[in-house]
Motif scaffolding. Structure first.
Motif, mmCIF file in Angstrom:
data_model
loop_
_atom_site.group_PDB
_atom_site.id
_atom_site.type_symbol
_atom_site.label_atom_id
_atom_site.label_comp_id
_atom_site.label_asym_id
_atom_site.label_seq_id
_atom_site.Cartn_x
_atom_site.Cartn_y
_atom_site.Cartn_z
ATOM 1 N N LEU A 184 0.825 -1.213 0.000
ATOM 2 C CA LEU A 184 0.000 0.000 0.000
ATOM 3 C C LEU A 184 0.858 1.262 0.000
ATOM 4 O O LEU A 184 0.507 2.255 -0.621
ATOM 5 C CB LEU A 184 -0.918 -0.001 1.230
ATOM 6 N N GLY A 185 1.988 1.187 0.707
ATOM 7 C CA GLY A 185 2.741 2.416 0.879
ATOM 8 C C GLY A 185 4.054 2.431 0.118
ATOM 9 O O GLY A 185 4.959 3.175 0.457
ATOM 10 N N ARG A 186 4.160 1.603 -0.913
ATOM 11 C CA ARG A 186 5.466 1.445 -1.525
ATOM 12 C C ARG A 186 5.908 2.701 -2.264
ATOM 13 O O ARG A 186 7.082 2.889 -2.526
ATOM 14 C CB ARG A 186 5.470 0.247 -2.472
ATOM 15 N N SER A 187 5.013 3.594 -2.616
ATOM 16 C CA SER A 187 5.432 4.771 -3.369
ATOM 17 C C SER A 187 5.439 6.011 -2.491
ATOM 18 O O SER A 187 5.608 7.115 -2.986
ATOM 19 C CB SER A 187 4.502 4.984 -4.564
ATOM 20 N N ALA A 188 5.241 5.853 -1.196
ATOM 21 C CA ALA A 188 5.161 7.025 -0.331
ATOM 22 C C ALA A 188 6.432 7.158 0.493
ATOM 23 O O ALA A 188 7.200 6.199 0.652
ATOM 24 C CB ALA A 188 3.954 6.905 0.587
ATOM 25 N N ALA A 189 6.638 8.350 1.028
ATOM 26 C CA ALA A 189 7.848 8.610 1.798
ATOM 27 C C ALA A 189 7.782 7.932 3.157
ATOM 28 O O ALA A 189 8.790 7.454 3.680
ATOM 29 C CB ALA A 189 8.023 10.116 1.961
ATOM 30 N N SER A 190 6.607 7.902 3.746
ATOM 31 C CA SER A 190 6.456 7.205 5.016
ATOM 32 C C SER A 190 5.197 6.353 4.933
ATOM 33 O O SER A 190 4.402 6.491 4.005
ATOM 34 C CB SER A 190 6.344 8.211 6.167
ATOM 35 N N LEU A 191 5.052 5.482 5.905
ATOM 36 C CA LEU A 191 3.908 4.562 5.863
ATOM 37 C C LEU A 191 2.685 5.165 6.567
ATOM 38 O O LEU A 191 1.910 4.455 7.175
ATOM 39 C CB LEU A 191 4.286 3.226 6.487
ATOM 40 N N ASP A 192 2.535 6.474 6.485
ATOM 41 C CA ASP A 192 1.326 7.089 7.034
ATOM 42 C C ASP A 192 0.101 6.597 6.256
ATOM 43 O O ASP A 192 0.143 6.459 5.042
ATOM 44 C CB ASP A 192 1.415 8.614 6.900
ATOM 45 N N ALA A 194 -2.466 8.152 5.591
ATOM 46 C CA ALA A 194 -2.982 9.177 4.684
ATOM 47 C C ALA A 194 -2.259 9.142 3.345
ATOM 48 O O ALA A 194 -2.800 9.590 2.329
ATOM 49 C CB ALA A 194 -2.828 10.549 5.322
ATOM 50 N N LEU A 195 -1.026 8.613 3.334
ATOM 51 C CA LEU A 195 -0.249 8.625 2.091
ATOM 52 C C LEU A 195 -0.401 7.338 1.290
ATOM 53 O O LEU A 195 0.222 7.185 0.244
ATOM 54 C CB LEU A 195 1.241 8.841 2.410
ATOM 55 N N PHE A 196 -1.175 6.400 1.806
ATOM 56 C CA PHE A 196 -1.343 5.116 1.098
ATOM 57 C C PHE A 196 -1.979 5.332 -0.266
ATOM 58 O O PHE A 196 -2.845 6.183 -0.451
ATOM 59 C CB PHE A 196 -2.236 4.173 1.904
ATOM 60 N N SER A 197 -1.534 4.552 -1.228
ATOM 61 C CA SER A 197 -2.175 4.609 -2.541
ATOM 62 C C SER A 197 -2.541 3.187 -2.959
ATOM 63 O O SER A 197 -1.860 2.224 -2.587
ATOM 64 C CB SER A 197 -1.227 5.227 -3.565
ATOM 65 N N VAL A 198 -3.600 3.072 -3.718
ATOM 66 C CA VAL A 198 -4.067 1.742 -4.124
ATOM 67 C C VAL A 198 -3.157 1.222 -5.230
ATOM 68 O O VAL A 198 -2.973 1.899 -6.245
ATOM 69 C CB VAL A 198 -5.508 1.801 -4.635
ATOM 70 N N PRO A 199 -2.555 0.038 -5.063
ATOM 71 C CA PRO A 199 -1.714 -0.512 -6.123
ATOM 72 C C PRO A 199 -2.549 -0.780 -7.366
ATOM 73 O O PRO A 199 -3.737 -1.092 -7.281
ATOM 74 C CB PRO A 199 -1.182 -1.818 -5.530
ATOM 75 N N ALA A 200 -1.905 -0.669 -8.503
ATOM 76 C CA ALA A 200 -2.657 -0.853 -9.743
ATOM 77 C C ALA A 200 -2.873 -2.333 -10.034
ATOM 78 O O ALA A 200 -2.201 -3.195 -9.466
ATOM 79 C CB ALA A 200 -1.897 -0.201 -10.898
#
Lengths: 653, 221, 305
Positions: A184-192, A194-200
């Protein structure tokens, strides 16, 4: 939010204090219990406030952990889970003081209290964490604390095995969750969060499956439930109440959170949850019926209820994907309401079972009986909780299930309507099985004549234990009658988790029928009062005679002639033998004057014995094939390291 | 919609359920006969307008065969074989009925998928598929040879209804061929059962495997 | 006037319920060539039992005494939900049929606990069987009501039977016939009638409901008997509303017709009891699974329409 932090600090402080005072059990008890109660009262305030206003509160503190941040969010969803947590831990702590008195000087009570408060604190962290690293910290701390508490009676082999099983399940679940959070957080700076993005692509489904399994191992639905019937009964009564009532729900909480991250959903996710939940609630009820230990009955009933919650989540997901917003919101609202209700009545039930264990020294159903006369104050409380667990009106078990039923019958188009029918059917079957399981458990333990000397000499629970149980019983009744009032917090929680529109729809859809349910509940109570008044009138001026039980003319009945737990459920368990796979020894009578015969039946852990054990054996066999790698020589291991490093270097070049 | 025809369809499905659960051979035979008769009436109802003479005559023949001749043959076979008068299923009653229900759900799903012409009677395709499945259920989960024949008859009923769905106006061509097959099959089976039972004193199909070579070799005798 | 009507209906149900067992008994007596008990026998019994002084076993606790009372209250509350002659009941809301089923569950829960409180082997046996059959009958009954909800598109009992008319039978006869059959089996099983149970047998090993109440006496027994009559009325009115879905609009005429059909249902139960033998105990679940199959079939038909 600051108040939550304060309650967290109180918990940690009292935990440390209890540990420091461990040489003096009485004071350690005080330190732990007062701390827990104070923390509960402090924590309930912000939770209640957020639930009523619907405004989330956040707090971020500096933290030097890579990818982590010390950020907390108290949104209505978190608050909705915090409320039962604080209610239950506070009351459990009060209960625990009496419960643990018998162990003074025999067991490290300071350590137990330290672990208990750490458990509470870690759950607070789990519910409020807004960062995956922080979440996992709380998650692992929770597992460790619960592990210690399950080991409370470590001299019993059963407890050690249960604790080990629990640890293994928790470890496996945590690994899966780490993978999910990583995705979920592989593209974010931290594992917050709020910064999670849905993998494609299939990534979202992978995350869902990882979370379903990872959180499922904590929530304990079938087939990921193997630790529940071992660990819950092994823990002391008040801990089991918290574990079953709240700790298992952390899995549900996590699943809801992650579902919130993962939109848009796939329909098959909903079906996966729905079917797992349906299997869990039906089989949980069935297994509960076959158990011979009161606390194991309760543990399997927890599996059943977790199944109901999961099934409702699945129904909501299927409905949402198919555009039935109102139906989906009703299902989610039902799931959340049942989270709260289950915490209340299951907490009470486990406390009642703890009182039985404390009073009679055993919780084997067939060794009990007639406790109602010896423990007259526990009896009505346990019966009330049993009725709530069977979802009987006017108690609180009914309201959540009622919402789920309403959702189930709200489907108009094919997939959602089909999901609704499956849900309703599973709920109905589970309800009937639960009724059988609980009349059996309550009837064998508390009613009739004592079957053994231990049951005959049972002691009533201490005043603090009774106080806690009465408080929970009162809450069960109130929550049952005040269903419409609970809709507001449930609505805000659903809104926080899944968006505003469905929550509003749920409120509209559920408000009117729930008001009627409450009115009908009050009506039922007044009708009962009327009937009792009629009875009193009919008996006025009469002296009812006392006699022995009319056993169809049998002159010398003994307590052993009563229907026991095994015989009560035998017709049903025989019918479902292909699923239950009881191990039984039935005497075959061949002579005209048969001698002594014995009969035994044992409920086995079907999934553990038929699935996990063979799988583990396979895995071990596979592992043996690679045993040639292990030589036990230091040089060779260093060689491995060198080779690995070289390979990595080569690969990176 | 043709409510009466729909009622008959329901009745046929109920007979399927009953077949899946009856314990006695004779009621099994009677149920199959009843199903045949009911299925025979169906084309008269499903047709638009007044029935032709040919259709009526054809229905009469079918009803006579399925309602009188076949049951009589089967009863005779049952009486002569001297076997026990019950069905001896391999699976339990609840399992049978749940299988049957599952089959009905599956066939209603299948029926909605099949590209078939509109028949005017709802549920005719699912009912026929469910009937065929019930026949298979009888064949696979019952031990006696006579229930196997009954199973074939039920399958035939199912195919008949299915043919009705396909060719509402002209079911005879398909039907006649099938009917002939089954007629011969019943005769052959009747004779076979009669002889087998004379040889072995029973008509349990499990015992028929005694006849094969490998079984004997396995036992080492 | 409109507010009074539901109350009058409720009162009628409460007063007339004990008549149904009398009708059943008379029909059975007719088939057996006897004259039979008076039609009002249950009323006499109740009056007598209410005057009697009860005997309590020394084993029992308050659970034994509370069981019949709470059970009766639950059944009376269920009666509030049940429509009368196709008209809304006093209490009608979305999902009230779920509430009804759980109220029946509450009554059963109380009866079983009261039976277990005596510590008697026979009553334990009865309680065990009661719960066993409930596991099989409840899902079928539930599914039947769900199918009815699907047929009518309503989610309250009052709404369902309000929408149901003679035309519904013309359109959805198969579904409604299956449901009526399923409900009738549920009636027989839930009210401990032949072939599930025999209300008259006093052979302890074979009976179910009667075994559970062996120890009750006096007003408690009266409550139980009256509760059983109310339950019979509940199921009877369900079937009566199914088969007589006509609404002339005139309340009195509808009510009279409804009561007539209720008597018919009772007579049908009596005939069933007279022409059928009691099923072997191990076969009763099969009968209940059959009811389940009927309900499931009805639902499948309805879904696929």
């Amino acid at each position: 939010m600051l108040l939550v932090l304060l309650s967290l600090l109180v918990l940690l402080a009292s935990s440390a204090l209890a540990f420091v005072l461990r040489k003096d059990p009485a004071r350690a008890q005080d330190a732990g219990a007062y701390g827990a109660v104070a923390a509960s009262l402090t924590g309930l305030l912000p939770a209640g406030r957020v639930l009523l206003t619907g405004m989330p509160e956040t707090l971020t503190l500096p933290w030097a952990v890579p990818l982590g941040s010390l950020s907390f969010t108290l949104d209505p969803l978190a608050a909705f889970f915090l409320a039962p947590l604080f209610i239950l831990t506070g009351l459990a702590a009060v209960y625990g003081v009496d419960y643990l008195k018998a162990y003074e000087g025999k067991k490290p009570l300071g350590l137990a209290w330290a672990a208990f408060n750490i458990l509470t604190a870690s759950m607070v962290v789990v519910f409020t964490a807004a960062n995956a690293v922080l979440f996992m910290l709380g998650w692992e701390l929770m597992a460790a604390a619960a592990f210690l508490l399950v080991l409370f009676e470590h001299e019993r082999e059963q407890s050690r095995r249960a604790a080990y099983l629990y640890l293994a399940a928790g470890g496996a679940g945590a690994l899966l969750l780490l993978a999910a959070f990583g995705l979920l957080g592989r593209s974010a700076a931290s594992l917050d969060f709020a910064l999670f993005s849905v993998p494609a692509g299939g990534g979202a489904s992978a995350v869902f499956l990882l979370c379903l399994a990872g959180f499922g191992l904590k929530a304990g639905f079938i087939p990921l439930h193997v630790w529940v019937p071992e660990a819950d009964p092994a823990a002391p009564g008040y801990v089991a109440a918290v574990m079953s009532g709240v700790m298992m729900k952390t899995g549900i909480y996590g699943l809801i959170r992650v579902l919130g991250f993962l939109s848009p959903w796939q329909e098959w996710w909903g079906w996966a949850m729905l079917l797992a939940g349906a299997a869990s609630c039906v089989l949980g009820g069935l297994f509960a019926l076959a158990q011979h230990d009161l606390r194991r009955v309760l543990a399997y009933s927890s599996i059943e209820n977790i199944g109901i919650i999961l099934m409702a989540l699945g129904l909501g997901t299927v409905a949402a994907v198919n555009g039935a917003t109102a139906m989906s919101a009703l299902a989610f609202a039902g799931a959340l309401l049942h989270v709260l209700n289950h915490a209340l009545f299951k907490g009470l039930l486990f406390m009642g079972a703890g009182a039985v264990l404390r009073g009679a020294g055993t919780s084997e159903l067939d060794a009990l009986g007639g406790l109602g006369k010896r423990m007259p104050r526990t009896l009505p409380l346990f019966l009330l909780a049993s009725a709530a667990a069977c979802a009987l009106p006017p108690l609180n078990g009914f309201t959540g299930e009622f919402l789920i039923y309403l959702a189930a019958f709200g489907g108009a188009a094919a997939p959602a309507a089909l999901a609704g029918i499956v849900t309703a059917l599973a709920l109905a079957v589970a309800g009937a099985l639960a009724a059988a399981a609980f009349t059996r458990a309550a009837g064998t333990a508390f009613l009739g004549e004592p079957r053994t000397g231990r049951a005959a000499g049972a002691q009533e629970a201490g005043p603090l234990m009774i106080f806690s149980m009465r408080a929970l019983a009162l809450l069960c009744l109130l929550a049952g009658l005040a269903g419409p009032l609970l809709l507001l917090p449930v609505g805000t929680a659903v809104a926080a988790a899944f968006g505003l529109a469905p929550a509003l729809a749920a409120m509209e859809g559920a408000a009117a029928p729930l008001v009627y349910v409450s009115a009908a509940g009050l009506l039922l109570i007044s009708l009962a009062a009327l009937v009792f008044a009629g009875r009193a009138l009919a008996l006025k001026g009469k002296q009812p005679a006392a006699a022995g039980t009319w056993d169809c003319g049998y002159a010398a009945p003994t307590a052993r002639m009563q229907y026991g737990a095994a015989s009560f459920s035998q017709p049903l368990t025989d019918f479902f033998q292909p699923i239950l796979r009881k191990i039984g020894q039935y005497p075959v009578i061949t002579e005209y004057f048969p001698g002594k015969a014995s009969f035994s039946t044992e409920a086995q852990a079907v999934f553990y014995n038929s699935f996990y054990m063979p799988a583990a054996a396979r895995l071990r066999d596979l592992a043996y094939r690679f045993s040639w790698i292990q030589h036990g020589r230091l040089q060779i291991y260093i060689l491995y390291i060198v080779v690995t490093l070289l390979l990595l270097l080569l690969w990176k070049l | 919609m043709n409510t009466f025809a729909e009622l008959i369809i329901v009745f046929i499905i109920l007979i399927d359920l009953a077949l899946a659960v009856t314990g006695s051979l004779s009621s099994c035979i009677k149920l199959v006969a009843l199903q045949g008769v009911v299925a025979g009436i169906l084309p008269l109802l499903a047709m638009h307008g007044s029935p032709h003479f040919r259709a009526v005559a054809f229905a009469a023949v079918i009803i006579a065969l399925k309602g009188a001749v076949f049951p009589w043959l089967m009863m005779r076979a049952r009486d002569r074989s001297g076997a026990r008068k019950d069905v001896e299923p391999l699976i339990s009653y609840p399992a049978s009925i749940l299988l049957c229900l599952g089959a009905f759900i599956a066939s209603s799903w299948l029926g909605s998928r099949l590209p078939l012409p509109e028949t005017g009677v709802a549920w005719i395709v699912p009912a026929s598929l469910a009937t065929i499945f019930t026949g298979f259920l009888l064949i696979t989960t019952r031990t006696k040879a006579i229930t196997q024949v009954l199973g074939y008859l039920v399958i035939e009923n199912g195919i008949y209804i299915f043919g009705l769905a396909l060719f509402v106006e002209q079911p005879m061509m398909v039907e006649l061929a099938i009917l002939l097959d089954v007629f011969v099959a019943v005769f052959v089976m009747g004779i076979a059962i009669f002889h087998i039972s004379r040889e072995f004193d029973h008509i349990d199909t499990a015992e028929l495997s005694e006849l094969s070579d490998w079984r004997r070799g396995e036992d080492g005798r | 006037m409109e507010i009074v009507k539901p109350l009058v209906q409720l009162l009628a149900a409460l007063l007339l319920a004990p008549l149904l067992p009398g009708v059943i008994n008379r029909v059975k007596a007719f088939f057996a060539g006897r004259r039979g008990q008076p039609l009002l026998q249950l009323y006499y019994d109740l009056a007598k039992l209410l005057r009697k002084t009860p005997v309590y076993s020394r084993t029992t606790t308050w659970v034994f005494k509370a069981g019949p009372a709470i059970g009766l209250a639950a059944l009376a509350a269920a009666l509030l939900v049940m429509p009368f002659a196709g008209r809304p009941s006093a209490l009608s809301f979305d999902g009230d049929f779920v509430y009804l089923i759980y109220l029946l569950g509450l009554a059963r829960f109380c009866a079983v606990l009261a039976a277990l409180d005596t510590g008697s082997a026979f009553e334990g046996m009865g309680a065990s069987r009661e719960m066993q059959f409930a596991v099989f009958s409840e899902p079928g009954f539930f599914l039947g009501l769900a199918a009815l909800a699907a047929v009518t598109g309503q989610r309250s009992l009052g709404g369902m039977f309000g929408v149901l008319t003679g035309d519904s039978w013309r359109v959805a006869a198969p579904v409604l016939a299956l449901l009526t059959a399923s409900f009738f089996i549920a009636l027989l099983a839930e009210n401990s009638r032949v072939p599930a149970d025999d209300p008259n047998t006093h052979l302890e090993l074979t009976m179910i409901h009667e075994a559970m109440i062996l120890d009750h006496s006096g007003p408690d027994l009266a409550y139980i008997l009256y509760g059983a009559a109310l339950k019979l009325w509940l199921f009877g009115s369900l079937i009566a509303s199914m088969v007589l879905p006509s609404h002339s609009g005139a309340w009195a005429r509808d009510a009279a017709m409804f009561l007539l059909v209720m008597l018919g249902v009772a007579a049908a139960v009596g005939v069933t009891e007279s022409v059928m033998a009691r099923l072997r105990l191990t076969k009763v679940p099969y009968m209940l699974i059959t009811a389940f199959a009927f309900s499931a079939l009805a639902l499948i038909f309805q879904m696929g329409r």
